[in-house]
Motif scaffolding. Structure first.
Motif, PDB file in Angstrom:
ATOM      1  N   ASN A 117       0.829  -1.211   0.000  1.00 36.32           N
ATOM      2  CA  ASN A 117       0.000   0.000   0.000  1.00 36.32           C
ATOM      3  C   ASN A 117       0.858   1.253   0.000  1.00 36.32           C
ATOM      4  O   ASN A 117       2.040   1.213   0.346  1.00 36.32           O
ATOM      5  CB  ASN A 117      -0.866   0.022   1.264  1.00 36.32           C
ATOM      6  N   GLN A 118       0.228   2.383  -0.357  1.00 37.34           N
ATOM      7  CA  GLN A 118       0.860   3.683  -0.142  1.00 37.34           C
ATOM      8  C   GLN A 118       0.971   3.894   1.358  1.00 37.34           C
ATOM      9  O   GLN A 118       0.013   3.711   2.093  1.00 37.34           O
ATOM     10  CB  GLN A 118       0.041   4.797  -0.800  1.00 37.34           C
ATOM     11  N   ARG A 119       2.127   4.322   1.838  1.00 31.45           N
ATOM     12  CA  ARG A 119       2.451   4.180   3.249  1.00 31.45           C
ATOM     13  C   ARG A 119       1.896   5.255   4.169  1.00 31.45           C
ATOM     14  O   ARG A 119       1.605   4.967   5.332  1.00 31.45           O
ATOM     15  CB  ARG A 119       3.979   4.149   3.405  1.00 31.45           C
ATOM     16  N   TRP A 138      -1.076  11.125   0.926  1.00 26.75           N
ATOM     17  CA  TRP A 138       0.301  11.541   1.199  1.00 26.75           C
ATOM     18  C   TRP A 138       0.633  12.899   0.593  1.00 26.75           C
ATOM     19  O   TRP A 138       1.437  13.656   1.141  1.00 26.75           O
ATOM     20  CB  TRP A 138       1.273  10.481   0.705  1.00 26.75           C
ATOM     21  N   ASP A 177       4.656   0.180   0.161  1.00 24.25           N
ATOM     22  CA  ASP A 177       4.996  -0.047  -1.244  1.00 24.25           C
ATOM     23  C   ASP A 177       6.498  -0.024  -1.531  1.00 24.25           C
ATOM     24  O   ASP A 177       7.024  -0.924  -2.202  1.00 24.25           O
ATOM     25  CB  ASP A 177       4.253   0.939  -2.152  1.00 24.25           C
ATOM     26  N   GLN A 178       7.209   0.970  -1.023  1.00 29.16           N
ATOM     27  CA  GLN A 178       8.633   1.046  -1.341  1.00 29.16           C
ATOM     28  C   GLN A 178       9.440  -0.074  -0.686  1.00 29.16           C
ATOM     29  O   GLN A 178      10.367  -0.638  -1.292  1.00 29.16           O
ATOM     30  CB  GLN A 178       9.189   2.415  -0.927  1.00 29.16           C
ATOM     31  N   THR A 207      -0.793   7.576   3.784  1.00 29.69           N
ATOM     32  CA  THR A 207      -2.196   8.005   3.742  1.00 29.69           C
ATOM     33  C   THR A 207      -2.917   7.593   5.025  1.00 29.69           C
ATOM     34  O   THR A 207      -2.779   6.466   5.488  1.00 29.69           O
ATOM     35  CB  THR A 207      -2.892   7.407   2.510  1.00 29.69           C
TER      36      THR A 207
END
Length: 240
Positions: free
Chosen positions: A24-26, A46, A185-186, A28
């Motif tokens: 996921n986007q971290r 974000w 995600d990263q 948000t």
């Protein structure tokens, strides 16, 4: 729509999956009702810059060195804490949060809650992007919670990135499946590129170019312009 498509694919697959993983986007932020699992306000993504003035206030007060020492991050609206702090300026949300009625998390945390019927967890890679997580202790930090006026009761339990942590209810996908992986995600990309030991690095390209370097199990001291954060070791255990 995504769940429906996934359910249809599972129904026709000759080799159904044995587990679910979520990335996921971290940063948000989602704040939701524990009973209904419905968000009580729109998610703050974000890119949102509404807390720019608050972050400037933190820097002007000389607090950024402490934030960097504890979290590896900087005072910037990108990260979750000031977004959550902003949501809790609403008196009713503050009252409900302090009464234990609300839960906070980043996107993977809310997805797990919805898929399992209420399990409230986050992994180290996502928790470390909130400005509320202490890199040295691998947990929520009381001083940071006090700084941002965040009740500990709304925070998720922090779990390893790898390992069964709950089960997706059959009503969602047509079959009950364990959730066995969580990662931002990263960090998921770092792990996916087999960068699981000190010195290995990856670049990914999307809204920016993201260079992550695996630093092993010793907390690094990032130089100017760099951040420190959590990564996954060879078996999904916390690393830097």
């Amino acid at each position: 729509a995504t769940l429906s498509a996934t359910r249809d694919a599972l129904a026709t697959s000759s080799q159904p999956p044995s587990a679910v993983g979520i990335t996921n986007q971290r940063e948000t932020v989602v704040l939701w009702d524990r009973a209904t699992l419905r968000p009580v306000a729109p998610a703050i993504v974000w890119q949102d810059r509404r807390t720019t003035a608050r972050c400037r206030e933190l820097r002007d007060a000389g607090l950024e060195p402490m934030l960097r020492r504890k979290t590896g991050l900087v005072a910037d609206p990108y990260f979750s804490a000031t977004k959550l702090e902003w949501l809790l300026l609403d008196r009713d949300l503050r009252r409900r949060a302090e009464a234990g009625e609300l839960a906070f998390g980043t996107i993977e945390s809310w997805l797990v809650a919805c898929l399992t019927g209420g399990l409230h967890v986050s992994d180290h890679t996502n928790a470390s992007r909130t400005l509320l997580y202490n890199l040295a202790t691998h947990g929520w930090d009381d001083e940071l919670l006090g700084l941002f006026s965040v009740p500990r009761s709304i925070l998720p339990e922090i779990v390893p990135s790898s390992g069964v942590l709950g089960e997706v209810r059959a009503e969602h996908l047509g079959v009950a499946l364990p959730i066995a992986g969580l990662a931002g995600d990263q960090q998921a990309a770092l792990f996916g590129q087999a960068c699981t030991r000190r010195g290995l690095a990856k670049n990914t390209y999307g809204t920016g170019a993201f260079l992550l370097v695996h630093a092993g199990d010793t907390l690094p001291e990032p130089g100017p312009g760099l951040l420190a954060t959590m990564a996954c070791g060879p078996k999904g255990e916390p690393a830097y």
